[in-house]
Scaffold this motif. Sequence first.
Motif, PDB file in Angstrom:
ATOM      1  N   LYS A 156     -13.312   5.013  -6.229  1.00 49.02           N
ATOM      2  CA  LYS A 156     -12.162   4.225  -6.697  1.00 49.02           C
ATOM      3  C   LYS A 156     -12.569   3.272  -7.816  1.00 49.02           C
ATOM      4  N   ARG A 177       2.426   6.093  -7.329  1.00 54.53           N
ATOM      5  CA  ARG A 177       2.822   5.700  -5.986  1.00 54.53           C
ATOM      6  C   ARG A 177       2.598   6.868  -5.040  1.00 54.53           C
ATOM      7  N   THR A 236      -0.490   3.919   4.175  1.00 56.74           N
ATOM      8  CA  THR A 236       0.914   3.559   4.002  1.00 56.74           C
ATOM      9  C   THR A 236       1.287   3.724   2.527  1.00 56.74           C
ATOM     10  N   PRO A 237       2.584   3.900   2.219  1.00 58.51           N
ATOM     11  CA  PRO A 237       2.966   4.054   0.813  1.00 58.51           C
ATOM     12  C   PRO A 237       2.618   2.820  -0.011  1.00 58.51           C
ATOM     13  N   GLY A 238       2.116   3.068  -1.209  1.00 57.70           N
ATOM     14  CA  GLY A 238       1.750   1.971  -2.104  1.00 57.70           C
ATOM     15  C   GLY A 238       1.400   2.542  -3.470  1.00 57.70           C
ATOM     16  N   VAL A 239       0.940   1.661  -4.357  1.00 52.15           N
ATOM     17  CA  VAL A 239       0.596   2.082  -5.710  1.00 52.15           C
ATOM     18  C   VAL A 239      -0.893   1.863  -5.934  1.00 52.15           C
ATOM     19  N   LEU A 240      -1.582   2.890  -6.350  1.00 52.55           N
ATOM     20  CA  LEU A 240      -2.998   2.781  -6.692  1.00 52.55           C
ATOM     21  C   LEU A 240      -3.291   3.707  -7.869  1.00 52.55           C
ATOM     22  N   GLN A 254      -4.587   0.439   2.558  1.00 53.55           N
ATOM     23  CA  GLN A 254      -4.434  -0.926   2.050  1.00 53.55           C
ATOM     24  C   GLN A 254      -4.230  -1.898   3.207  1.00 53.55           C
ATOM     25  N   ASP A 255      -4.471  -3.184   2.883  1.00 52.70           N
ATOM     26  CA  ASP A 255      -4.246  -4.210   3.904  1.00 52.70           C
ATOM     27  C   ASP A 255      -2.869  -4.844   3.717  1.00 52.70           C
ATOM     28  N   GLU A 256      -2.600  -5.909   4.470  1.00 50.17           N
ATOM     29  CA  GLU A 256      -1.255  -6.490   4.460  1.00 50.17           C
ATOM     30  C   GLU A 256      -0.927  -7.172   3.140  1.00 50.17           C
ATOM     31  N   ASN A 257      -1.945  -7.430   2.307  1.00 51.17           N
ATOM     32  CA  ASN A 257      -1.686  -8.022   0.993  1.00 51.17           C
ATOM     33  C   ASN A 257      -1.650  -6.986  -0.133  1.00 51.17           C
ATOM     34  N   GLY A 258      -1.725  -5.703   0.239  1.00 41.24           N
ATOM     35  CA  GLY A 258      -1.708  -4.682  -0.795  1.00 41.24           C
ATOM     36  C   GLY A 258      -3.055  -4.480  -1.463  1.00 41.24           C
ATOM     37  N   GLN A 259      -4.118  -5.035  -0.871  1.00 44.30           N
ATOM     38  CA  GLN A 259      -5.466  -4.795  -1.398  1.00 44.30           C
ATOM     39  C   GLN A 259      -5.961  -3.456  -0.862  1.00 44.30           C
ATOM     40  N   THR A 260      -6.590  -2.683  -1.738  1.00 40.77           N
ATOM     41  CA  THR A 260      -7.111  -1.403  -1.319  1.00 40.77           C
ATOM     42  C   THR A 260      -8.237  -1.607  -0.306  1.00 40.77           C
ATOM     43  N   PHE A 276       2.383   3.731 -13.283  1.00 41.99           N
ATOM     44  CA  PHE A 276       2.136   2.295 -13.111  1.00 41.99           C
ATOM     45  C   PHE A 276       0.849   1.975 -13.854  1.00 41.99           C
TER      46      PHE A 276
END
Lengths: 398, 283
Positions: free
Chosen positions: A171, A287, A279-283, A292-298, A19
Amino acid sequence: MTTQEEKIIGHFGPYGGRFVPEALIGALEELEQAHIAAASDPAFAAELDHLHRTYTGRPSILTEAPRFAEYAGGARILLKREDLNHTGSHKINNVLGQALLTKRMGKKRIIAETGAGQHGVASATVAALMGLECVVYMGEEDTKRQALNVARMKLLGATVVPVTSGSRTLKDAINEAMRDWVTNVETTHYLLGTVAGPHPFPTMVRDFHRIIGVEARAQVLELTGKLPDAVLACVGGGSNAIGIFHPFIDDVSVQLIGLEAGGDGVSTGRHAATISGGTPGVLHGTRSYVLQDENGQTVESHSISAGLDYPGVGPEHAFLHDIGRAQYRAITDAEAMEAFALLCKTEGIIPAIETAHALAGAMQVGREMGPSATLLLNLSGRGDKDVATAAQYFGIEL
Amino acid sequence: MLQLQPNTLELSSKVSLDTPLDQVLARAKSENRAALIAYIPAGFPSHEGCKKVIAAFAAGGVDAIEIGFPYSDPVMDGPTIQAAAVQSLSQGTGAKEVFESLKCATDLGVAAVVMTYWNPIERYGVEKFAESIAANGGSGVITPDLTVEESREWIKATDHSKINRIYVVAPSTSDARLPKVTGSCGGFIYAASLMGVTGTRSSVSSSAADLVARIRRSSDTPVSVGLGVSTREHAKSVAAYADGVIVGSAFINVLLEAPDEESGLRAVKELAEQLAMGVREGR
């Protein structure tokens, strides 16, 4: 075409992949090709092996820790001494490998990110050895926490760039390194320091660290005549852990246990235990599990250990967790520091605070498994860089 | 995945879609000019302020608006957009505000898309995100860190919601790879003018014209150029060869430098008017 494409994409189940901005795809493909070519080239293996024997100090030894083991349920505890490597941690394994690839790709400049400074020091060291220009990005916060390592990198001829964006930690150092790479990709190799990031980094960095597990597996067999019951390692991004885990993955009797940085405790939200509390996500191009928070912010991570203070984790660990092949536990700052002090006083070894998380894990697991168990622990780094932090923690005046 | 020939994929999405973005680019083409596309992050300078900026864009003659989804780790963005994202996030901007801003633009009759890094989409729910874009009148989404290889779910979701997928290509994208990426684009193809991050620069890189020419060899989808475009002269030079001109950081700088909101909004409108002239002077 299809099989080649799948290989290129580099997934571990649903994790991994690429990504990244399109600008980096060419460089990642070039790197992947260089890695594949080197992996089947005996000359590359011979060159790396020579460096490991004459520069790193490999093979690293195995040390039994009987006095420490008294606090770990009496289990037999064997320490794989990556702390004795040149530059003081496992990081040199990956850095030497990638630096050789850099030369093969005809690039003359490397950039690196660093948290605790271990990877930055290792990168600066190898850049000096091989005559490469080296720029290290380091969160401003971390340059203060790890001033000694900043000085080391400068002595080794590297440029250290304090990163003032975002949370000013690891990060953000990775963000800044990626921005540099997007801009200078033709001349520059991004020498990523852990098993995260876009493909091929998780696979390639793992391959350069597998030597830890390959050596340790043979050493344990020679010493005890059998495989260990569990292999333990601390997990931030997860490079030392995957290095020692990987050669044991097919040994189903061997438990693989990763110890994450629990900070003040996972329930407090102030931690860096990405698998335990994320939780699973992309950073950063891959992946995996992410804080992260509920908006996908780290979300910012917290740990007494700068080297584990990262809100992501390598995708292969996410996969090993999901399929149940490895388990991941969180160790709090306090538990890690207790184990840190204990190893100092029982075995005369000052570990890195990162590594102390694995030692605290061994104290738990040893008590659970009992005196008949043999635990192999990756002593991933030495604690010289942490003396000021530890002194402050234990109230020792400097 | 991507077993289809790139051309087949391109046709399947282009034939079926006719978004407001598709229409505005077609109109610009019929007027023999480039379209002006302006970027503003949701929640910047504030949630209400963003809506006023959108109105200033519309009044200044902007053809299409990109609403940015501010993100904590924007690796493609330079200091200006990073600063805007920090300011926006500190005010709690999230998906809700992004969609409200999008709706604000489309309610004014301006074609609008969202530009976002991938993780906020995945976190929101891929299918649901595409549906919300369409529900708020949006034409599509620009995804700067989503590769075509990782797009399986996204292609399904965007096809289902009938919105444009806009990928970014770079000067380093090889001729072999270009059709694979552009073949999956709709609305326009986002051509990054140079190797680097967003931000204003003194001139537009010469690599932009080369990239656009290379894209056109395998695609007839409109091509818009972004990164480093900030003045009427830049807009004019890019409009000579591109179908769209994208400006972001220059607007944010204007807002950051303004002594108060009112003069900031006035300056945004003036810059938009200048750029709107630029995109009409290129050919």
